[in-house]
Design an enzyme around this catalytic site. Structure first.
Site, PDB file in Angstrom:
ATOM      1  CD  GLU A   1      36.429  46.427  39.872  1.00 26.03           C
ATOM      2  OE1 GLU A   1      35.754  46.004  38.922  1.00 26.03           O
ATOM      3  OE2 GLU A   1      37.660  46.311  39.928  1.00 26.03           O
TER       4      GLU A   1
ATOM      5  CG  PHE B   1      37.595  42.471  48.230  1.00 26.52           C
ATOM      6  CD1 PHE B   1      36.336  42.977  47.973  1.00 26.52           C
ATOM      7  CD2 PHE B   1      37.788  41.730  49.391  1.00 26.52           C
ATOM      8  CE1 PHE B   1      35.288  42.770  48.859  1.00 26.52           C
ATOM      9  CE2 PHE B   1      36.752  41.516  50.280  1.00 26.52           C
ATOM     10  CZ  PHE B   1      35.497  42.039  50.015  1.00 26.52           C
TER      11      PHE B   1
END
Lengths: 327, 711
Positions: B672, B250
């Site tokens: 994203e 992430f």
């Protein structure tokens, strides 16, 4: 993690004797809380006495209509037991509202009652906590205390008891059967837990080394109409932001009997005697339930971040009782 | 319209037609799926290594100050402990720009949790116990760790991540705002968010004859190798970094982080291999996190809802040892058009660990603020929020002044509205109730830049008719390996079964990190070029042939054009009228992200991003205790992340989109875009349900309790 020895006692007396002989020994149930705390250095026993092979893993229906739950009965087995589901739905619901399936498969009845607070300062050896290290101070009192107590806290400790099961058992007036060095003894669950006071490291009225062997539920036919409501910050797998265990016995619309206990508000599961008193003998209405909750919470002293627990506890009291009244 | 592409993985749609060149676009499970589900896929600290030892990182107990004494006697006397490294005895590192990684080199402490020692032992447990016994005395000074909008240290950074100007201005915002009939002026706050990949940051380091072999949990081994080479003053060729499987990142593993440096230092010091993995608790801080933000948004419009003035002022924090300036307001520069626009970024250097990338840094918190403000504007103007966004669409990037290569925001909004059933919506807040639940719906737009970086790759024809494609891409769980395989098969014109892919090793041709939604675009570009080159070579000389490609020039020479993926998110929530509990009924996103290589893993990326956005909206919050300069809820029992039970329904769809000005595979990236806008859609739905506008995340029950008597 500190090296430790591991013992598997032959029987209950052997277990209690081992604890008596070893000042740094600890009982091991499912390990779902103790092992975490050992990794974190919060608890540092040098001997673990594993109780899970002892013959304490049965649920027994008693001739008087009550129930005896062995101390090593797993939470998931207890929640699924037909007598629990039939006679004490509040208990099954409290169990199923707790933790995750995996944890419930491991966690034991006795261990659940003796689990430690989830106060973040208690669980971090880098922060002050009188419960973990007497005299070091309570960082939570003026720290991040959203999850902590609103009732009966002290300047030394604002922790809450995390168990859902204990809240249900408190409403049901369960009796905790224990074994001490000089034999067995019964302790009403309402007398098991202490207020934090000046010694928050002392959490129960049991002497060190005392072993919980069973929990006995007295017969309570009214408990067939009972429930457990738990509110938390996500849909599952979270400790309570507020919870209520409720039993309601109506005669027409008159409250013949009622049992109420709250979770997430105090250092111990909170039996709401004052609210019960407000309700008993009066015609039930949601407004009465709200007044009863307000009476119980009149002496609450919210901390900086947890004032919401008062309206929340009031709301779930009204909801639980209103649902039971309609059922 | 690839109507059900998101959900389908039926046998007749799977990859494998004989060299028909249509592997791209077909659903396929991850190539490494069987290894992962059977537990044979190896992660960074799972490789069997002879004589391996275990490292345990010791964090500082103070926020700011100096170490005055390190007493290692008790630790060294503890069974199994081999060594304690600290600034007094650790191997030296080159002082360079990587100040954050210049670990165990100086007595200075810059933030709480900075690693100040490492204990090495023969077992993990012994190392942990040794770490407890290391006694460190500090001379601690005063500290400042809380971000406020009036902090005396506020300053304007030179640029914001990665290289945008800090401030922009077009027209005359103040005049435009003052003159407008419809205005919104609101401030939104987001807390610190902590990256919590399933696999923590973890490393096995191994020195042999002056060469360093590292198995690291990272989003890019080429970048880790470069950093280690600099720190240890070694030629890059003498370092090999391997990351065959990575359990998520992430963004937090986008650069080398402390564990890989500590493990390499420790392994050199004890002259044995060292494994070092962070605990869950240690993921809260020193590996990066999303900065808290304070964002003021001012919007002005005419009575038709056409924006005339937009201003977004963003405040965030960085550390004292490295500047990381989250590009919070950059989203606002290109999303909606208006003649008068202004954006600013201000930073404060606090005594905290450096914030860093977390899924859609900038766009994610920025879109929460802007897309919430747009909702507030729609209400103020009395215009449907889908319609208001459509009216403010623009074919030309307001920031760059150039036309977008493709922009399908309106398509996403329209298709999302159709699928979601938006047309039936009563716009009045608190207009729907079902028993104890107030029900509301909300919408938000989303966008994310579609970029690519230079990469290299090789393709080899084998004598047996098979092909080997080598590229140092990293698959952090996204399905990157499978996507590259599909692209390579089509580029070679062969059935995918004849293609083998090798990734995750710095000895392979250099490639950029898996980050910024640039992975597939960058890697596939080099893979396509290598495969095309191989086909040409094979025409001339069949046999065992290798072709290389390096896209540095081609990527660098690409015309400057605004390239973005778009999306529209629709959310329905219910809010308990008494307790204030918020539950998600359903969440639906429609995206336009160029070509979709693998519908199976694309869908996972999108619903994963949306779920993480839900988590941001309702659950996650790093709680800082100023006295300790530390986040106190540093485990997953107290830092809540959305669980499965919180996500009752999540659907992701995409538009067919062909954009020939992107890259050879025509992809925009999907990592994203799914998280951008989600939190605003949730917050907008909560407002529609309750009439209460929560402007500080997360939207928890204490902010809505008693909503029956509010609003």
């Amino acid at each position: 993690m500190r090296a430790f020895r591991y013992h598997r006692p032959a029987d209950v007396a052997d277990a209690v004797a081992l604890l008596g002989a070893e000042p740094q020994a600890a009982y091991l149930g499912g390990g779902t809380n103790l092992v975490d705390l050992m990794k974190l250095g919060v608890q540092r026993p040098d001997v673990l006495v594993d109780l899970t092979r002892l013959p304490l893993d049965t649920v027994e229906e008693l001739p008087d209509g009550g129930l005896r739950i062995g101390a090593t009965v797993r939470n998931s087995d207890l929640a699924a037991h037909p007598a629990v589901r039939r006679d004490y739905p509040v208990l099954a619901r409290a169990l199923l509202a707790a933790a995750s399936g995996q944890l419930r498969n491991m966690a034991t009845t006795g261990g659940n009652l003796l689990q430690r607070t989830r106060c973040v300062y208690f669980q971090d050896t880098g922060k002050a906590c009188n419960k973990r290290e007497p005299g070091s101070g309570c960082a939570a009192r003026h720290g991040q205390n959203r999850d902590l107590a609103v009732l009966d806290w002290s300047e030394q400790c604002v922790a809450t008891h995390p168990s859902d099961l204990a809240v249900a058992l408190t409403a049901l007036d369960a009796v905790v059967q224990v074994h001490e060095t000089d034999g067995p003894r019964d302790i009403p669950i309402t007398a098991l837990y202490r207020s934090p006071g000046t010694h928050p490291e002392r959490e129960t009225t049991m002497a060190r080394g005392t072993l919980i062997t069973a929990v006995r539920l007295p017969p309570l036919p009214a408990a067939r109409r009972s429930t457990y409501l738990k509110v938390r910050d996500r849909a599952s797998f979270a400790f309570a932001a507020g919870s209520v265990a409720a039993v309601l016995d109506l005669d027409g619309d008159l409250v013949r009997d009622v049992r109420l206990a709250y979770g997430a508000v105090a250092h111990r599961p909170w039996r709401a005697y004052r609210a019960e008193q407000e309700l008993r003998g009066h015609p039930f209405s949601p407004a009465l339930a709200a007044r009863a909750a307000d009476a119980e919470l009149a002496e609450a002293r919210p901390l900086r971040h947890n004032g919401f627990k008062l309206p929340l506890t009031r709301a779930i009291t009204v909801r639980a009782l209103t649902e039971l009244a309609a059922s | 319209m690839s109507d059900d592409a998101a959900g389908r993985a039926g046998s007749d749609d799977t990859v494998g037609r004989a060299g028909s060149g249509d592997a791209v676009g077909r659903a396929h499970p991850r190539l490494e799926g069987p290894e992962k589900v059977t537990g044979t896929a190896r992660y960074a600290v799972e490789y069997p290594v002879d004589g391996v030892t275990y490292g345990w990182a010791v964090p500082s107990a103070v926020v700011r100050g100096r170490i005055t004494r390190v007493d290692t006697a008790a630790a060294l006397a503890s069974p199994g402990v081999l060594a304690v490294l600290h600034h007094g005895n650790a191997p030296r590192l080159a002082p360079g720009p990587e100040r954050e990684l210049w670990l165990l080199q100086e007595p200075a402490v810059h933030y709480r949790g900075q690693y100040v020692a490492v204990v090495v032992a023969t077992s993990l447990e012994a190392a942990r116990e040794g770490a407890r016994l290391v006694r460190i005395d500090y001379d601690a000074g005063p500290h400042s760790t809380v971000l406020t909008d009036d902090h005396p240290g506020l300053y304007k950074p030179d640029h914001v991540n990665p290289s945008y100007p800090a401030d922009t201005a077009e027209g005359d915002f103040d005049a435009g705002y003052a003159a407008a009939p419809v205005r919104v002026d609101t401030t939104y706050r987001t807390p610190a968010y902590h990256n919590n990949p399933m696999e923590p940051h973890a490393t096995t380091a191994h020195w042999h004859d002056g060469r360093l072999l590292v198995h690291d949990s990272t989003q890019g081994t080429s970048s880790v190798r470069a950093t280690l080479a600099e720190l240890f003053e070694l030629p890059p060729e003498s370092i090999r970094v391997v990351a065959e499987h990575v359990g998520g990142g992430f963004g937090s593993k986008g650069y080398a982080k402390a564990p890989v440096v500590l493990a390499a230092l420790a392994a050199r010091h004890v002259d044995r291999p060292v494994r070092l993995a962070l605990t869950r608790q240690q993921l809260f801080g020193p590996i990066g996190y999303r900065t808290p933000t304070i964002q003021r948004v001012r919007l002005a419009a005419d009575t038709d809802g056409r924006l005339t003035a937009i201003c977004h002022d963003a405040i965030s924090q960085t550390s004292t040892i490295r500047e990381f300036a989250e590009q919070t307001a950059v989203y606002t520069r290109s999303m909606y058009a208006a003649p008068h626009r202004r954006t600013t970024h201000r930073l404060v250097r606090l005594d905290v660990p450096t914030p860093f990338w977390m899924r859609a840094p900038g766009e994610c918190p920025g879109a929460y603020a802007l897309e919430s403000a747009v909702d507030e504007l729609a209400i103020a103007a009395g215009i449907d929020p889908v319609e208001l966004r459509v009216r403010n669409d623009t074919a030309v990037d307001p920031d760059q002044g150039r036309p977008f290569t493709s922009r399908n925001l309106v398509g996403c909004l329209r298709e999302g509205a159709r699928r979601f059933g938006w047309a039936d919506r009563n716009p009045s807040p608190r207009s729907r109730r079902d028993g104890r639940w107030l029900i509301g719906t909300g919408v938000a737009g989303s966008s994310y830049p579609a970029r690519a970086r230079p990469s290299s790759a090789t393709a080899t024809a084998r004598p047996d008719g098979g092909f080997l494609v080598r590229i140092n891409a990293t698959d952090i769980g996204t399905g990157a390996r499978t996507a590259i395989w599909q692209v390579a098969a089509d580029a070679l014109g062969v059935p995918p079964e004849r293609v083998e892919i090798r990734i995750g090793d710095s000895d392979l041709p250099t490639a950029p990190v898996a980050g910024g939604s640039m992975g597939t675009a960058s890697w596939s570009w080099a893979v396509v070029r290598a495969c095309q080159s191989l086909r040409e070579k094979l025409r001339d000389s069949p046999g065992e042939v290798t072709a290389e490609a390096d896209t540095t020039d081609e990527v660098g020479n690409q015309p400057a054009r605004p390239r973005y993926a778009y999306g529209a998110q629709f959310v329905e929530v219910r809010v308990d009228v008494d307790t204030g509990e918020v539950r998600l009924n359903r969440m639906l996103g429609v995206f336009a992200a160029g070509r979709v290589v693998n519908p199976t893993t694309a869908r996972s990326q999108l619903i994963g991003g949306m779920t993480m956005g839900l988590s941001m909206a309702l659950h996650e919050e790093g709680l800082l205790d100023e006295r300790y300069g530390d986040w106190v809820n540093h485990d997953l029992a107290t830092y809540h992340i959305t669980g499965c039970a919180d996500v009752e329904s999540v659907e992701a769809y995409w538009l067919d989109e062909q954009d020939d000005e992107l890259n050879p595979a025509g992809v925009k990236g999907l990592g994203e875009i799914g998280i951008v806008g989600t939190a605003a859609a949730v917050a907008n739905a909560v407002h529609h349900a309750t009439g209460v506008r929560v402007r500080d995340l997360p939207i928890r029950l204490d902010k809505l309790i008693g909503v029956s008597s509010l609003a």
